[in-house]
Motif scaffolding. Structure first.
Motif, PDB file in Angstrom:
ATOM      1  N   SER A   1       0.831  -1.193   0.000  1.00  0.00           N
ATOM      2  CA  SER A   1       0.000   0.000   0.000  1.00  0.00           C
ATOM      3  C   SER A   1       0.867   1.245   0.000  1.00  0.00           C
ATOM      4  N   ALA A   2       1.329   1.620  -1.170  1.00  0.00           N
ATOM      5  CA  ALA A   2       2.037   2.883  -1.271  1.00  0.00           C
ATOM      6  C   ALA A   2       1.145   3.808  -2.108  1.00  0.00           C
ATOM      7  N   ASN A   3       1.137   5.092  -1.746  1.00  0.00           N
ATOM      8  CA  ASN A   3       0.336   6.039  -2.522  1.00  0.00           C
ATOM      9  C   ASN A   3       1.168   6.648  -3.638  1.00  0.00           C
ATOM     10  N   ILE A   4       0.534   6.814  -4.735  1.00  0.00           N
ATOM     11  CA  ILE A   4       1.202   7.610  -5.783  1.00  0.00           C
ATOM     12  C   ILE A   4       0.257   8.712  -6.251  1.00  0.00           C
ATOM     13  N   ALA A   5       0.850   9.822  -6.617  1.00  0.00           N
ATOM     14  CA  ALA A   5       0.034  10.932  -7.128  1.00  0.00           C
ATOM     15  C   ALA A   5       0.070  10.893  -8.654  1.00  0.00           C
ATOM     16  N   VAL A   6      -1.065  11.108  -9.259  1.00  0.00           N
ATOM     17  CA  VAL A   6      -1.098  11.193 -10.729  1.00  0.00           C
ATOM     18  C   VAL A   6      -1.588  12.590 -11.131  1.00  0.00           C
ATOM     19  N   TYR A   7      -0.776  13.236 -11.918  1.00  0.00           N
ATOM     20  CA  TYR A   7      -1.179  14.552 -12.416  1.00  0.00           C
ATOM     21  C   TYR A   7      -1.402  14.399 -13.915  1.00  0.00           C
ATOM     22  N   ASP A   8      -2.625  14.325 -14.254  1.00  0.00           N
ATOM     23  CA  ASP A   8      -2.971  14.071 -15.663  1.00  0.00           C
ATOM     24  C   ASP A   8      -3.249  15.407 -16.349  1.00  0.00           C
ATOM     25  N   MET A   9      -2.261  15.883 -17.117  1.00  0.00           N
ATOM     26  CA  MET A   9      -2.418  17.165 -17.804  1.00  0.00           C
ATOM     27  C   MET A   9      -3.307  16.996 -19.033  1.00  0.00           C
ATOM     28  N   ALA A  10      -3.307  15.801 -19.578  1.00  0.00           N
ATOM     29  CA  ALA A  10      -4.008  15.585 -20.841  1.00  0.00           C
ATOM     30  C   ALA A  10      -5.511  15.480 -20.650  1.00  0.00           C
ATOM     31  N   LYS A  11      -5.909  14.626 -19.700  1.00  0.00           N
ATOM     32  CA  LYS A  11      -7.321  14.346 -19.474  1.00  0.00           C
ATOM     33  C   LYS A  11      -8.031  13.958 -20.787  1.00  0.00           C
ATOM     34  N   GLN A  12      -7.368  13.133 -21.559  1.00  0.00           N
ATOM     35  CA  GLN A  12      -7.946  12.643 -22.805  1.00  0.00           C
ATOM     36  C   GLN A  12      -8.389  11.205 -22.602  1.00  0.00           C
ATOM     37  N   THR A  13      -9.010  10.628 -23.605  1.00  0.00           N
ATOM     38  CA  THR A  13      -9.554   9.279 -23.477  1.00  0.00           C
ATOM     39  C   THR A  13      -8.523   8.293 -22.968  1.00  0.00           C
TER      40      THR A  13
ATOM     41  N   VAL B   1      -5.326  11.585  -7.187  1.00  0.00           N
ATOM     42  CA  VAL B   1      -5.282  12.472  -8.347  1.00  0.00           C
ATOM     43  C   VAL B   1      -4.903  13.872  -7.899  1.00  0.00           C
ATOM     44  N   ALA B   2      -3.857  14.414  -8.518  1.00  0.00           N
ATOM     45  CA  ALA B   2      -3.430  15.774  -8.199  1.00  0.00           C
ATOM     46  C   ALA B   2      -3.876  16.688  -9.335  1.00  0.00           C
ATOM     47  N   ASN B   3      -4.222  17.923  -8.980  1.00  0.00           N
ATOM     48  CA  ASN B   3      -4.715  18.815 -10.015  1.00  0.00           C
ATOM     49  C   ASN B   3      -3.687  19.802 -10.518  1.00  0.00           C
ATOM     50  N   SER B   4      -2.558  19.855  -9.861  1.00  0.00           N
ATOM     51  CA  SER B   4      -1.481  20.700 -10.359  1.00  0.00           C
ATOM     52  C   SER B   4      -0.158  20.094  -9.945  1.00  0.00           C
TER      53      SER B   4
END
Lengths: 388, 308, 244
Positions: free
Chosen positions: A46-58, A77-80
């Motif tokens: 159980s490790a956390n990872i942050a994902v910053y998705d700049m694309a937000k595409q399909t 999910v990170a927003n910036s």
């Protein structure tokens, strides 16, 4: 020969007369294996990872969903980027996966760096394992979606959670480099790597402790003098001491292996007979080492200290159980050559995990026999038939 | 008579300490030889050399013609040895201890039961009891059986009676006499002076040297000077008073009496002692001339040695 | 003068189904040298441990220096001294370190330790051996030093457990001179020994047989009671009487 059997019988009586010690000898390895087996895991549950998705595409959203579906880590999910970096700095997450704004387009066009993985390397084991997991997951995703394309990921390792690396060593981490490791241990279960090491440490400690204490006890009670002034010769005394404890050791081996197979789900790819024979050899080696210690130590206390402290560290650190031997400096690597556990661990891995033919580890067995022989010879030599 | 054990000029030192200083003696078949001296006098070192556990710095010893250094395997398989702290396995029963020590010599309890019969009858009721649970006297008897069970040519007993009560000690010596009469010579060491008279010959050992070695009767008969015993309720005071009187060799307390050693028996000095006690003591006292015991002799030799 | 410093009343200690000490009652008076004799396994050690506050009795009562053995073992320990042949001093510490260690246990001040320690060294003629390791001293010296240290805090009562075992006859007598001196200074001495001539040096002796006190009195009284001239015969008749 009759003398020897008399001696063995006496030792067996000692062992049976002291059920508490016998219980400790059997329970101790059990507890140790269970404790270490669960604590010393290098895999992440159980490790956390942050994902910053700049694309937000399909495609990028599909990738994030795939990651979220993974059992081994939780995705936040990170927003910036600053938000993601703050999480990394606080230790809330151990890695940041940044998906470039033009993820879909660049990927199709086989262009560079649609993905960036930033890892907290303050815990190198965790970082490299995370790297492997993530790469594998993304790799799977990629091959499903773009079977023809080669995946470029950029990995950055940061120290102490500092997200701006001092020397941004960007490199292409391809899944190819990881492949040999995945080959034998496709689930990346680190117990597979730790259990052989654990078995070697526990057997070494218990065996060496048993013989060294039993022999120094005879010195303390003075019975050693009476044994010396008898027709028994040193070899008979050594064998007489080793044989009964070899039996107890094999009981330990049985318990430990049962644990390894059932609780930790270790595989047995190779021959069971070889596994038992090699373990017998290793126990003999450890028992002889205990005997050697007791020829030098005058008291039970000293023998115990030396057996525990003197054998624990080298066996754990230099057997390749925790730290890979090939990463050590050359002089240290040379020292590991004399550590019986190193050879035993290597043989165990061959038999249990890889299922290699005997030719692959025949050399290791030979070395182990050689070391055991030397230890027994040294014990015989330093076993004093007189006082000074 | 041909000697059974012969030691010539044995010396052994540990660092600066001379534990054994040029010791020579003979032991003949069918005798009990006692080495009597306090702890640290060299008894244990001597026993370790004789039992082949230690090589002397110089000198040599033979047992039944075998050299203790060169022929040690032969000696080891034919002697019986009982170390000071009855070295038994406390977790094994009386019978198991005995069987083990018989078997390692390739023998069995049944085969040599005659050897230990006298001692073992007392132990037999406890055959199943663990050796660790025996009383001191019983442990001592068991250790003796274990040393005897392989029918040794000679017995070495290193302080077998230390820490054992007086009654058990007497019984133990009775056993030793039986064993000697059975044809096994015994070499025994002890710090208890009163055991000397039970030996056929004694060696007084002190400071690594044998001060005198002879029959206890001879040693006592050759006490130099005369011995007086003074009995009084005020022992401590009397002793201090007597120490002041000139012409007295030594003043030692002995049980309920004070022993005074005089170079020779002369009336003037006895009168002087009488006068002093008459003047200073408030209660009755008695002065009698006595024969020395072994401890008196040992004390005399110790004093002579320290005067040298 | 006949104040009891130890008084035991039906003191009993049972281990499992073995009664080590079986209802013993006796008193030790202030300032006397009390010999505590008996065969191995007769219960001497157990009785002594109870009186030193190391072991609780199973039943009965006892007070030592006015303190109860059940509830006040800490006070007892502060008021007694103890010396045994088997364990007395630390071989790997120097003479002075042993002195200051034991004195320190009894909460003596540094000034007191210095004064008392110097006195001991002087009396035992050990001045030049102050820094010498105790292990390197001859046994006789060690025993004398151990006794001096056992009474360094001037206890009311000192327990000596076979203090002269293995010691040469001259030193043994010198040791008994020290015992008399301590008794003269008002310290009550409770001593066990296997040397029967030493039993004669005691003001009163008790002989334990199988957990009970078989005989108690002055050596003279006991010899008279058993119509013999030696303590050995007293012990022998006690042991024989027990067998029949």
């Amino acid at each position: 020969m009759k003398n020897l059997m008399v001696f063995v019988r006496k030792e067996m009586l000692h062992i049976l007369r002291d059920p508490k010690s016998l219980l400790i000898m059997i329970l101790l390895p059990l507890v140790e294996i269970l404790l270490f087996g669960f604590v010393l895991r290098f895999e992440i549950n159980s490790a956390n990872i942050a994902v910053y998705d700049m694309a937000k595409q399909t495609k990028s959203i599909q990738l994030v969903q795939r990651l979220e579906g993974g059992k081994r880590f939780q995705v936040i999910v990170a927003n910036s980027m600053p938000e993601a970096e703050a999480m990394l700095l606080s230790g809330e997450v151990k890695a940041i996966l940044t998906i470039g704004a033009d993820f879909d387009q660049k990927a199709v066009a086989k262009m560079e760096s649609p993905l960036q993985l930033l890892l907290d390397a303050s815990d190198p084991n965790l970082a490299s394992t995370l790297n492997t997991y993530l790469s594998a997951t993304i790799n799977d995703f990629w091959t499903e979606n773009y079977p023809q394309n080669h995946l470029p990921i950029i990995t950055e390792l940061s120290q102490n959670g500092d997200p701006t690396p001092t020397s941004p060593s960007r490199h292409l981490a391809t899944s190819l480099t990881i492949e040999p490791m995945l080959y034998y241990n496709p689930l990346l279960k680190s117990v597979y790597a730790t259990i052989p090491g654990l078995i070697s440490v526990v057997l070494m400690l218990i065996c060496a402790l048993m013989t060294s204490i039993s022999l120094t006890r005879e010195k303390e009670t003075g019975t050693m003098n009476v044994l010396l002034i008898s027709p028994l010769n040193p070899l008979q005394i050594i064998i007489g001491k080793l044989l009964p404890y070899l039996l107890v050791s094999m009981l330990n081996v049985a318990i430990i292996l049962t644990l390894a197979f059932t609780v930790f789900g270790m595989p047995l790819a190779g021959s069971f007979t070889m596994l038992i024979l090699v373990s017998l050899l290793y126990c003999l080696c450890a028992l002889a080492l205990g005997f050697l210690i007791s020829t030098k130590a005058k008291t039970q206390q000293l023998a115990m200290m030396v057996s525990l402290a003197g054998l624990m560290l080298p066996t754990t650190l230099l057997s390749g159980m925790i730290y890979p031997i090939q990463n050590m400096p050359t002089w240290l690597q040379n020292i590991t050559l004399a550590i019986p556990a190193r050879w035993y661990v290597s043989i165990l891995k061959h038999i249990m995990i890889k299922g290699s033919p005997i030719a692959a580890y025949g050399m290791d067995i030979f070395v182990l026999i050689f070391i055991t022989g030397i230890i027994i010879a040294l014990s015989l030599k330093s076993f004093k038939i007189r006082f000074r | 008579m041909q000697s059974f054990i012969s030691a010539k000029n044995l010396s052994k030192s540990y660092g600066d300490t001379l534990a054994l200083d040029d010791v020579s003696f003979q032991v003949y078949p069918n005798e009990i030889v006692g080495f009597i001296g306090p702890d640290g006098s060299g008894k244990s070192t001597l026993f370790q050399i004789l039992t082949t556990l230690l090589i002397p710095d110089s000198g040599s010893a033979t047992i039944a013609g075998f050299d203790t250094g060169r022929d040690f395997p032969k000696i080891r398989s034919s002697i019986g040895y009982m170390p000071g702290r009855f070295s038994l396995y406390p977790d094994l029963s009386v019978e198991e201890n005995l069987r083990f020590f018989a078997n390692i010599f390739g023998s069995s309890i049944e085969e040599n039961y005659e050897m230990i019969k006298g001692v073992y009858t007392l132990l037999a009721p406890f055959a199943k009891r663990k050796a660790g649970a025996l009383s001191g006297g019983m442990k001592q008897k068991l250790a003796l059986c274990c040393a005897l069970i392989h029918k040794p040519l000679v017995l070495f007993l290193d302080e077998p009676t230390t820490g054992v009560d007086a009654v058990s000690r007497t019984e133990f010596w009775d056993n030793l006499v039986q064993i000697r009469d059975g044809g096994i010579p015994i070499v025994v060491s002890t710090p208890y002076m009163d055991e000397a008279t039970r030996c056929d010959r004694v060696a007084m050992i002190y400071g690594g040297k044998i001060m005198q070695m002879d029959t206890p009767e001879y040693i006592i008969a050759n006490y130099q000077g005369s011995l007086l015993a003074i009995r009084t309720q005020e022992r401590y005071l009397a002793k201090q008073l007597l120490s002041q009187i000139k012409g007295i060799d030594s003043v030692f307390t002995f049980g309920d009496a004070i022993h005074i050693s005089l170079p020779e028996r002369t009336e003037p000095i006895i009168d002087e002692i009488d006068a002093v006690l008459q003047r200073e003591l408030s209660s009755t006292y008695s002065i009698t001339e006595i024969l020395p015991n072994f401890e008196d002799c040992f004390l005399q030799f110790m004093r002579q040695k320290s005067h040298e | 003068m006949n104040d009891a410093i130890i008084s035991a009343n039906k003191l009993t200690r049972i281990f499992g189904n073995f009664t080590a000490v079986d209802g013993i009652s006796f008193e030790v008076y202030k300032g006397e040298v009390f010999g505590f004799l008996g065969a191995n396994g007769a219960g001497k050690t157990t009785a002594m441990r109870i009186l030193c506050g190391l072991l609780s009795p199973s039943s009965g009562s006892a007070s030592v220096c006015g303190y109860d053995v059940y509830r006040q073992s800490e006070q007892i320990k502060m008021n007694i001294g103890y010396m045994s042949q088997r364990f007395s001093l630390f071989d790997d510490l120097s003479v002075w370190d042993n002195i200051s260690f034991y004195a320190g246990i009894y909460q003596m001040t540094s000034a007191q330790i210095k004064q008392a320690g110097t006195k001991i060294l002087h009396e035992l003629e050990l001045d030049t051996y102050k820094r010498r390791l105790v292990g390197s001293l001859p046994l006789g010296w060690k025993q004398k030093l151990a006794f001096a240290i056992a009474i360094i805090h001037r206890p009311q009562l000192v327990f000596l457990d076979e203090p002269t075992g293995g010691v040469d006859p001259i030193t043994r007598r010198a040791f008994w001179d020290m015992i008399y001196q301590a008794a003269a200074e008002g310290i009550t001495v409770f001593v066990t020994t296997h040397y029967l001539d030493e039993a004669e040096y005691c003001d009163r002796i008790s002989i334990m047989v199988k957990g009970k006190i078989g005989a108690l009195g002055t050596p003279k009284e006991l010899k008279a009671a058993y119509h013999t001239d030696s303590i050995y015969n007293v012990i022998l008749s006690l042991a024989r009487g027990d067998e029949s």
